[in-house]
Design an enzyme around this catalytic site. Sequence first.
Site, PDB file in Angstrom:
ATOM      1  N   ARG A   1       0.856  -1.185   0.000  1.00  0.00           N
ATOM      2  CA  ARG A   1       0.000   0.000   0.000  1.00  0.00           C
ATOM      3  C   ARG A   1       0.888   1.229   0.000  1.00  0.00           C
ATOM      4  O   ARG A   1       1.921   1.268   0.689  1.00  0.00           O
ATOM      5  CB  ARG A   1      -0.919   0.030   1.223  1.00  0.00           C
ATOM      6  CG  ARG A   1      -2.110  -0.911   1.147  1.00  0.00           C
ATOM      7  CD  ARG A   1      -3.091  -0.506   0.038  1.00  0.00           C
ATOM      8  NE  ARG A   1      -4.283  -1.341  -0.009  1.00  0.00           N
ATOM      9  CZ  ARG A   1      -4.449  -2.385  -0.809  1.00  0.00           C
ATOM     10  NH1 ARG A   1      -3.468  -2.755  -1.623  1.00  0.00           N
ATOM     11  NH2 ARG A   1      -5.588  -3.065  -0.810  1.00  0.00           N
TER      12      ARG A   1
ATOM     13  N   GLU B   1      -2.871   7.399  -4.860  1.00  0.00           N
ATOM     14  CA  GLU B   1      -3.182   6.745  -6.128  1.00  0.00           C
ATOM     15  C   GLU B   1      -4.639   6.856  -6.547  1.00  0.00           C
ATOM     16  O   GLU B   1      -4.957   6.739  -7.734  1.00  0.00           O
ATOM     17  CB  GLU B   1      -2.771   5.267  -6.087  1.00  0.00           C
ATOM     18  CG  GLU B   1      -3.621   4.422  -5.143  1.00  0.00           C
ATOM     19  CD  GLU B   1      -3.231   2.950  -5.179  1.00  0.00           C
ATOM     20  OE1 GLU B   1      -2.042   2.655  -5.070  1.00  0.00           O
ATOM     21  OE2 GLU B   1      -4.140   2.111  -5.324  1.00  0.00           O
TER      22      GLU B   1
ATOM     23  N   HIS C   1      -1.036  -0.181  -9.699  1.00  0.00           N
ATOM     24  CA  HIS C   1      -1.823  -1.130  -8.875  1.00  0.00           C
ATOM     25  C   HIS C   1      -2.334  -2.298  -9.732  1.00  0.00           C
ATOM     26  O   HIS C   1      -3.535  -2.561  -9.783  1.00  0.00           O
ATOM     27  CB  HIS C   1      -2.984  -0.410  -8.178  1.00  0.00           C
ATOM     28  CG  HIS C   1      -3.379  -1.081  -6.890  1.00  0.00           C
ATOM     29  ND1 HIS C   1      -3.691  -0.382  -5.744  1.00  0.00           N
ATOM     30  CD2 HIS C   1      -3.502  -2.394  -6.560  1.00  0.00           C
ATOM     31  CE1 HIS C   1      -4.001  -1.233  -4.785  1.00  0.00           C
ATOM     32  NE2 HIS C   1      -3.892  -2.463  -5.254  1.00  0.00           N
TER      33      HIS C   1
ATOM     34  N   ASP D   1       4.108  -0.463  -7.015  1.00  0.00           N
ATOM     35  CA  ASP D   1       2.844  -0.731  -7.696  1.00  0.00           C
ATOM     36  C   ASP D   1       1.724   0.073  -7.059  1.00  0.00           C
ATOM     37  O   ASP D   1       0.581   0.028  -7.519  1.00  0.00           O
ATOM     38  CB  ASP D   1       2.532  -2.238  -7.603  1.00  0.00           C
ATOM     39  CG  ASP D   1       1.278  -2.627  -8.364  1.00  0.00           C
ATOM     40  OD1 ASP D   1       1.204  -2.302  -9.573  1.00  0.00           O
ATOM     41  OD2 ASP D   1       0.365  -3.228  -7.759  1.00  0.00           O
TER      42      ASP D   1
END
Length: 341
Positions: free
Chosen positions: A234, A263, A295, A258
């Site tokens: 996260r 985000e 993500h 990622d």
Amino acid sequence: MKVAVFSTKAYDRQFLAAANSDHQHELVFLEPRLNRDTAILAAGFPAVCVFVHDQVDASTLQILAANNTRLVALRCAGFNNVDLKAAAQLGITIVRVPAYSPYGVAEHAVGLILSLNRKIHRAHNRVREGNFSIDGLLGFNLNGRTVGIVGTGKIGLILGHIMKGFGCNLLAYDVYQNPELEMIGGKYVELPELFANADIISLHCPLIAETHHLINEEAIAQMKSGMMLINTSRGGLIDTQAVIEGLKSGKIGYLGVDVYEQESELFFEDLSGEIIQDDIFQRLTTFPNVLITGHQAFFTAEALSNIAETTFANITDFDNGRPCGNEIRHQPQTEAKVLVN
Ligand code: NAD
């Protein structure tokens, strides 16, 4: 059961429709995210189905409840975007998919490690331009290097297995020690020891109050110069500004992420024609030794199947009045501690 499925992309429809053939719920796919402005779209639907960036806050839940929605089915594990207390007060049941793709996420982390180390992203661009120089593409052998895994649950353990296969040494930190990690030669240490000795650090713990900005200026100062930092967990685990300073000084030699703390403003949308307003994110994209994916670590065919099948099993349990093992209930201590699971 009539289900309003929010935040749907073409790939969601494909996997959800296939999994629903065994359940025959009445699905209406909606592109918008669920929030207080769009909740009215669910009027008349006893169930709604949502993903990670939908806002299931108190005001949204009030609109859902007023229009007779009784179930919110999350297509994900994390439930930070749900006000569980408000849901309990309004009599709305919340269910989720607790695990769906630990192999996919661990394999994606390995993909970031390999690409960053051997600079595959840069090599690909060079070759496309007819530039076959290998200057600046020097990598290192993974064999014999030390990988520090923070969080050795489902994903962290799989990463340990894979990296052991490369001949790496494993250091680990977790609040609970996993004997399987020790069985494959991993050694649990405290965070300062892990920071000081790991060539590669990969984060696999949940985002909770204790882990928020776990990677900050103080942590970075303890790390090996030129180390590689990987985050597929996260975004909030990392203080991005501190990491940018670490990249500028060379303390962090490689960064693969990622996930990103802000985000929800960016990921899952095509913004290629827009002016990105997030200057911190834009700065990250300027480093040659930073690799960012949006993500997608979970995004495998197996994961989408698992998500769809568990989601409909959850909805069918609710519809038939059966207890559902994937229900999340409001717990006062959870409310205080969990930021993002
Ligand atoms: P898991 O629950 O199996 O493992 C998490 C581990 O973190 C547990 O062993 C737990 O004890 C440990 N932990 C808890 N608090 C900690 C702390 N303060 N310090 C260190 N470790 C701590 O979860 P998982 O399935 O392995 O998933 C790990 C994370 O991956 C999730 O929290 C989620 O944020 C993330 N994730 C990302 C994607 C993606 O697509 N990028 C997909 C799925 C999950």
